[in-house]
Design a protein around this motif. Structure first.
Motif, PDB file in Angstrom:
ATOM      1  N   SER A  44     -41.819  -7.887 -29.501  1.00 45.31           N
ATOM      2  CA  SER A  44     -43.002  -7.937 -29.287  1.00 45.31           C
ATOM      3  C   SER A  44     -44.018  -7.593 -30.372  1.00 45.31           C
ATOM      4  CB  SER A  44     -43.595  -7.198 -27.991  1.00 45.31           C
ATOM      5  OG  SER A  44     -43.414  -5.861 -28.108  1.00 45.31           O
ATOM      6  N   CYS A  45     -43.308  -6.839 -31.304  1.00 45.36           N
ATOM      7  CA  CYS A  45     -44.142  -5.997 -32.413  1.00 45.36           C
ATOM      8  C   CYS A  45     -44.166  -6.802 -34.058  1.00 45.36           C
ATOM      9  CB  CYS A  45     -44.084  -4.646 -32.431  1.00 45.36           C
ATOM     10  SG  CYS A  45     -42.477  -4.057 -33.319  1.00 45.36           S
ATOM     11  N   CYS A  62     -34.458  -6.340 -35.292  1.00 45.10           N
ATOM     12  CA  CYS A  62     -33.995  -5.680 -34.080  1.00 45.10           C
ATOM     13  C   CYS A  62     -33.507  -6.829 -33.115  1.00 45.10           C
ATOM     14  CB  CYS A  62     -35.163  -5.125 -33.298  1.00 45.10           C
ATOM     15  SG  CYS A  62     -36.354  -6.056 -32.652  1.00 45.10           S
TER      16      CYS A  62
HETATM   17  S1  FES Z   1     -39.944  -6.735 -33.096  1.00 45.84           S
HETATM   18 FE1  FES Z   1     -40.776  -4.644 -32.519  1.00 45.84          FE
HETATM   19  S2  FES Z   1     -39.349  -3.282 -32.998  1.00 45.84           S
HETATM   20 FE2  FES Z   1     -38.356  -5.372 -33.758  1.00 45.84          FE
END
Ligand code: FES
Ligand code: SF4
Ligand code: SF4
Length: 467
Positions: A44-45, A62
């Motif tokens: 999500s980030c 990740c």
């Molecule tokens: S997309 Fe958020 S840490 Fe990998």
């Protein structure tokens, strides 16, 4: 096993390994906000992007899996820019202060909310130690400072600012011993005004021996004409500086240059011209007394860095700042504290500093990627949202980055109804599901959620983080 090259270094990883696993195995530091081993990739980030050397594409490390023989880099200009863009977007709608406005405004950087918490809890000694460390002359400044901190105190937007200056004026005048082992290095300070003595006190606390040379009959001579400052208060505070190990030589007129034969460094706090020398550091005396103290502390830290052959830590940490609250934000901010009857003036403090100001990953990365010290927001106010509390936890939705970790953890723990992401697009927000209370939403996963939350959106109520 699969083979991958990370920043030019070959490593072997298991078949199911992600690029993040490989990067960590190769010793590369890749930032993550929404990733947790227990929850797996939530993607999500997108702060964890790395570059596939063959295609030049940025991939979320990740979630992306290793392909045998591939090569990646984990840091270059394009990657840094992508991470900065992620951070800017998150911070644009981040409703919180890392540090309280009062502390940021005090030139000497007194940790005001923490001092007020100690006083409110009846621990005057802890408050006095903190105030002496940060202000060096808390009782003196408590009488003569112009108190710029009180002009920005957020409580003033509701009724009246906290009497911050009076609070540190009233603390016991205790000495503070140097708490580090001696470095074997020596420093001389020329000038025993507030800047010179603040420099000397800080140098001694940093572990170096220090002698101060003053050409006049008494230390802090220019302050002695101030009628609101009792002489015995000033003398008692000068005594605490002596008690910490500083040796003061009065009626001794010397130039900083001449002291370099006997001392490793010199600090010029006499506002007089001296020759330029990398071993001489300046601490200007100023008519705004608290600035003089700040100058002395800064010179001491610079001299300490020189003596220890370390770079000077000049970059201030990133600070998210709410600024003055808009009229429609006032009712949502610090509701609980405003409702509570205050037992004293210090008990009126709204504690604007962040509960996770040290451990917050968003702040750490914003500092590391140069987003500081302040970010310009493009979204219109209001952005302060109502804060929720359980007995042990505070939930500040304005600090939530919607990473989804608490949602995944409550689901994995079988908490009903748990936390959920409600709404869509820009209106999406994380909250307890089905109108539940915070305690019901977090359930048995509360502690795990607080520890895993990358910001202070979820924090323990009694958290007290210090740098
Ligand atoms: S997309 Fe958020 S840490 Fe990998
Ligand atoms: S009164 Fe002056 S010294 Fe005290 S906290 Fe405020 S700005 Fe700092
Ligand atoms: S209410 Fe407390 S923390 Fe907030 S600005 Fe005032 S003194 Fe500082």
């Amino acid at each position: 096993m699969l083979s991958i090259t990370v920043n030019g270094k070959r490593v072997e990883v298991a078949k199911e390994a992600t690029l993040l696993d490989a990067a960590r195995l190769a010793g590369a530091d890749v930032p993550t906000l929404c990733y947790l081993k227990e929850t797996g990739a939530l993607t999500s980030c997108m702060i964890c992007v790395v570059k596939d050397v063959a295609t030049g594409k940025l991939l979320p490390s990740c979630a992306a899996h290793v392909v045998d023989g591939m090569a990646i880099v984990t840091e270059d200009d394009e990657i840094r820019e992508a991470r900065r863009a992620v951070l800017s977007m998150l911070l644009n709608e981040h409703a919180g202060d890392c540090e309280a406005p009062c502390s940021l405004t005090c030139p000497a950087g007194l940790d005001i909310p923490r001092m007020l918490r100690y006083i409110a809890a009846g621990d005057a000694d802890a408050a006095a130690r903190l105030a002496r460390r940060d202000l060096v002359f808390p009782a003196t400044l408590g009488r003569v400072c112009s108190a710029p901190c009180e002009r920005v105190c957020r409580r003033g937007q509701y009724d009246a600012p906290i009497g911050i200056r009076a609070a540190h004026a009233s603390l016991p005048i205790n000495s503070l011993q140097a708490d580090v082992s001696g470095s074997g290095k020596t420093a001389a300070v020329v000038g025993a005004g507030l800047a010179g003595l603040a420099a000397a006190f800080t140098i001694v606390r940093l572990g170096h021996a220090c002698h101060v040379y003053e050409k006049r009959l008494r230390a802090c001579e220019s302050l002695r004409a101030r009628s609101e400052l009792p002489r015995e208060i000033l003398d008692a505070e000068i005594e605490t500086i002596r008690a910490a190990g500083v040796v003061i030589h009065l009626e001794t007129d010397v130039a900083p240059e001449s002291l370099l034969q006997r001392y490793d460094v010199a600090i010029a706090a006499c506002n007089e011209h001296h020759e330029s020398n990398p071993r001489i550091f300046d601490a200007e005396e100023e008519s705004m007394y608290v600035r003089a103290v700040a100058n002395g502390k800064r010179a001491a830290f610079e001299a300490d860095a020189f003596l220890r052959k370390r770079p000077v830590q000049s970059a201030k940490p990133f600070n998210s700042s709410l600024g003055a609250l808009a009229a429609d934000e006032l009712p949502h901010y610090a509701v609980e504290r405003l409702r509570k009857a205050a037992a004293s003036d210090v008990d009126r403090c709204l504690h604007c500093d962040c509960l996770k100001r040290v451990s917050c990953k968003l702040r750490q990365y914003a500092t590391e990627y140069g987003l500081g010290p302040r970010i310009k927001r493009t979204i219109p106010r209001p952005f302060v949202k109502p804060i929720e509390r359980s007995d042990a936890v505070v939930f500040e939705p304005g600090k939530c980055i919607k990473c989804g970790i608490c949602v995944a953890l409550t689901r994995a723990a079988g908490v009903r109804p748990g936390m959920t992401i409600a709404g869509r697009g820009f209106d999406a927000c994380v909250r307890p599901a089905l109108g539940a209370t915070l305690a019901e939403g977090l359930g048995s996963a509360a502690e795990e959620c607080v520890r895993a939350c990358p910001t202070a959106a979820l924090a323990f109520r009694d958290s007290e983080e210090t740098s």
